[in-house]
Design an enzyme around this catalytic site. Structure first.
Site, PDB file in Angstrom:
ATOM      1  N   ASP A 143     -77.078  21.633 -48.721  1.00  0.00           N
ATOM      2  CA  ASP A 143     -76.844  22.088 -50.090  1.00  0.00           C
ATOM      3  C   ASP A 143     -75.417  21.731 -50.516  1.00  0.00           C
ATOM      4  O   ASP A 143     -75.074  20.564 -50.549  1.00  0.00           O
ATOM      5  CB  ASP A 143     -77.150  23.582 -50.226  1.00  0.00           C
ATOM      6  CG  ASP A 143     -78.647  23.879 -50.089  1.00  0.00           C
ATOM      7  OD1 ASP A 143     -79.458  22.950 -50.286  1.00  0.00           O
ATOM      8  OD2 ASP A 143     -79.006  25.019 -49.756  1.00  0.00           O
ATOM      9  N   HIS A 169     -71.041   5.303 -36.858  1.00  0.00           N
ATOM     10  CA  HIS A 169     -70.316   6.317 -36.090  1.00  0.00           C
ATOM     11  C   HIS A 169     -69.965   7.553 -36.912  1.00  0.00           C
ATOM     12  O   HIS A 169     -69.302   8.463 -36.425  1.00  0.00           O
ATOM     13  CB  HIS A 169     -69.036   5.682 -35.528  1.00  0.00           C
ATOM     14  CG  HIS A 169     -68.465   6.380 -34.351  1.00  0.00           C
ATOM     15  ND1 HIS A 169     -67.248   7.025 -34.385  1.00  0.00           N
ATOM     16  CD2 HIS A 169     -68.944   6.553 -33.082  1.00  0.00           C
ATOM     17  CE1 HIS A 169     -66.992   7.551 -33.202  1.00  0.00           C
ATOM     18  NE2 HIS A 169     -68.009   7.279 -32.398  1.00  0.00           N
ATOM     19  N   LYS A 224     -70.069  11.121 -38.586  1.00  0.00           N
ATOM     20  CA  LYS A 224     -70.650  12.405 -38.211  1.00  0.00           C
ATOM     21  C   LYS A 224     -70.367  13.393 -39.335  1.00  0.00           C
ATOM     22  O   LYS A 224     -69.319  14.037 -39.397  1.00  0.00           O
ATOM     23  CB  LYS A 224     -70.050  12.942 -36.904  1.00  0.00           C
ATOM     24  CG  LYS A 224     -70.465  12.147 -35.656  1.00  0.00           C
ATOM     25  CD  LYS A 224     -69.595  10.927 -35.468  1.00  0.00           C
ATOM     26  CE  LYS A 224     -69.989  10.107 -34.268  1.00  0.00           C
ATOM     27  NZ  LYS A 224     -69.504  10.659 -33.028  1.00  0.00           N
TER      28      LYS A 224
END
Length: 539
Positions: A194, A187, A189
């Site tokens: 870079d 789950h 996110k």
């Protein structure tokens, strides 16, 4: 055996930590507060010092400047920012998400163009959930979309898919694909390009780019990006490898020989043991407890479905401090019992923190209008909101429902934001007759309403990340986020603006509103909630 053991006592380390935290933190809070009658109680700086001292014992800390954090307003800005950063990537792109929408050809094309034009040093690593990423197979899916990118750049792109060890064998065979995510997911996110990182609760699909409200914080810091890249890589190392194929599904999933853990579908107990040892270094607090060196401190918090959870103790530590006000939001409102208790306690102390709870209206719930059992979820969350309001009777707490149109109709949005904003009590200064700021220790024990004419610039603490703060988040899912603590007034104002933007589409809801015929949960909803719990899942 594994599933029963994990379900019965999913957090032995966490449970003992939580049992110890309340009295330890109360003692710490008391030790940093002046005795009654003392003329100079803690300033805002002292309150933040006390908080960071607590957090330094719970999680690692990264100090940065406040201007290294940018807060985005909505899904369109999030998508455009993400694409712009991908186009300019030089060394690395690492994306951890629940899934990428099966029709997100523009996003894949943006990654492809960066690989073609930005030099051979650029590498791409994508992590999704195996259950959610393959749900539509053999029809087009997240997995088949990513397989096409792999086929073109086999040496520069890797795609990994995490599979929960809690859904195996007969249980996996029997539970429908539409609801099997209730037994555990990847789950996280986080979107790294870079030396920059976007922390969010948003996935990578059309609704999250257009009409699903979430939160999005951009960190321009190599140390922050490196830390979360290491988490991303650790999860990848114990996940399935996606490979393109000529099968109807267009992909295959294989367990990598190089993985330090065995296949979770074949040896789930051993998998959990190795995953635990792999993630323990990420939650180790800094060996040196030196004071913050810059205006803003980042405390990474993670949850792994073993015995690892730094987010829940961090929330408990924060809410145990003297608070003027807080705003807590979750699109799917079902807070862990410890969080519920902490929110209620914060609004029950003599200082009586003003609490605001934001959640999605049923008409802004992503499951509104869904077919089958998932269509019962909006009513289930309404039922949970009603139970919270019952527990909050007599406390300084207000529940707000977020709504912008109606899901499925033109202009209708869904609400997916989650987080916490806290204004510490010492953030507020009382104006004396001479115009100088002053506050006595008695002010800390008799409430703040009507006492302070000066207003803080905004919250000095926020929590941003993937977690929905539920029992499932802390017992079944992989989660990552950050607690941000700042003394910079500019960043406080940004946090206040973010909070106000979300509030601008809310309306207050009371118990009687949720007891009407239209809102009250029926027997089907209650039975469905019971079944999920009995089968070892969670909302």
């Amino acid at each position: 055996m594994l599933v029963r053991r994990v379900r019965a006592n999913p957090r032995p380390w966490l449970a003992s930590s939580i049992r110890r935290l309340p009295w330890q933190l109360r003692l710490r809070a008391q030790s940093t507060s002046a005795p009654l009658g003392y003329p100079q109680p803690p300033t805002n700086a002292a309150a933040l010092t006390a908080l960071t001292s607590d957090l330094d014992h719970l999680a690692p800390r990264i100090d940065i400047n406040a201007d290294q954090i940018e807060i985005l307003d909505g899904p369109t800005e999030f998508y455009e920012t993400l694409k712009t950063k991908i186009r300019n990537a030089k060394r690395r792109i690492f994306l951890s998400t629940l899934y990428i929408g099966k029709t997100e050809h523009e996003l894949i094309s943006t990654i492809r163009d960066a690989l073609l034009h930005n030099g051979p040093e650029l590498k791409v690593s994508i992590l999704t959930d195996a259950l959610r990423g393959t749900r539509e197979a053999p029809n087009p899916s997240c997995a088949s979309l990513l397989a096409s990118l792999l086929a073109e750049f086999p040496d520069r792109v890797e795609v990994r898919m995490y599979h929960t060890p809690n859904l195996t064998g007969l249980r996996k065979a029997l539970i429908p694909k539409r609801i099997n995510e209730g037994w555990g997911l990847q789950h996280i996110k986080l979107y790294g390009i870079d030396d920059e990182l976007i922390l969010s609760g948003a996935n990578l699909s059309n609704d999250y780019f257009t009409n699903r409200q979430d939160r999005y914080h951009v960190f321009r810091s190599q140390r922050v990006a490196d830390y979360f890249d290491r988490i991303h890589s650790a999860v990848c190392s114990i996940s399935f490898v996606l490979q393109p194929s000529d099968s109807p599904s267009k992909f295959t999933l294989k367990w990598p020989i190089s993985s330090p853990a065995p296949n979770p579908l074949e040896a789930p107990q051993r998998y959990v043991e190795i995953a635990t040892s792999l993630f323990l270094p990420f939650v180790k607090p800094a060996s040196s407890q030196s004071p913050p060196t810059k205006s803003t401190s980042i405390y990474p918090v993670i949850c792994h479905p073993t015995t690892i959870n730094t987010e829940l103790p961090a929330i408990t530590a924060l809410l145990a401090r003297p608070i003027r006000s807080y705003t807590f939001t979750a699109g799917y409102f079902n807070p862990h019992p410890v969080i519920t208790s902490s929110l209620l306690a914060a609004s029950s102390r003599p200082t009586s923190a003003l609490g605001s709870i934001l959640t999605a209206s049923p008409y802004a719930n992503g499951f509104f209008g869904s077919k089958g059992i998932s269509g019962l979820l909006p009513a289930a969350y309404t039922h949970l909101s009603f139970r919270f309001l019952q527990a909050a009777r007599g406390k300084n707490i207000q529940l707000q429902e977020w709504q912008l149109g109606i899901v499925g109709q033109q202009g209708g949005w869904t609400y997916h934001a989650k987080g916490l904003w806290v204004t510490l009590l010492a953030d507020v200064q009382r104006k004396t007759a001479s115009g100088t700021s002053k506050k006595t220790s008695s002010d800390l024990t008799t409430g703040f309403e009507g006492k302070y004419s000066g207003a803080p610039a905004g919250p000095s603490v926020t929590l941003i990340g993937s977690s929905n703060y539920t029992t499932r988040s802390y017992g079944l899912d992989l989660e990552a986020g950050a607690m941000v603590v700042t003394k910079d007034e500019g960043l406080m104002r940004k946090l206040k603006r973010e909070e106000k933007l979300l509030m601008s589409h809310t309306h207050p809801v009371k118990e009687e509103d949720l007891e009407t015929k239209e809102r009250k949960a029926g027997w089907k909803v209650r039975v469905a909630m019971w079944l999920v719990k009995v089968l070892g899942g969670a909302l």
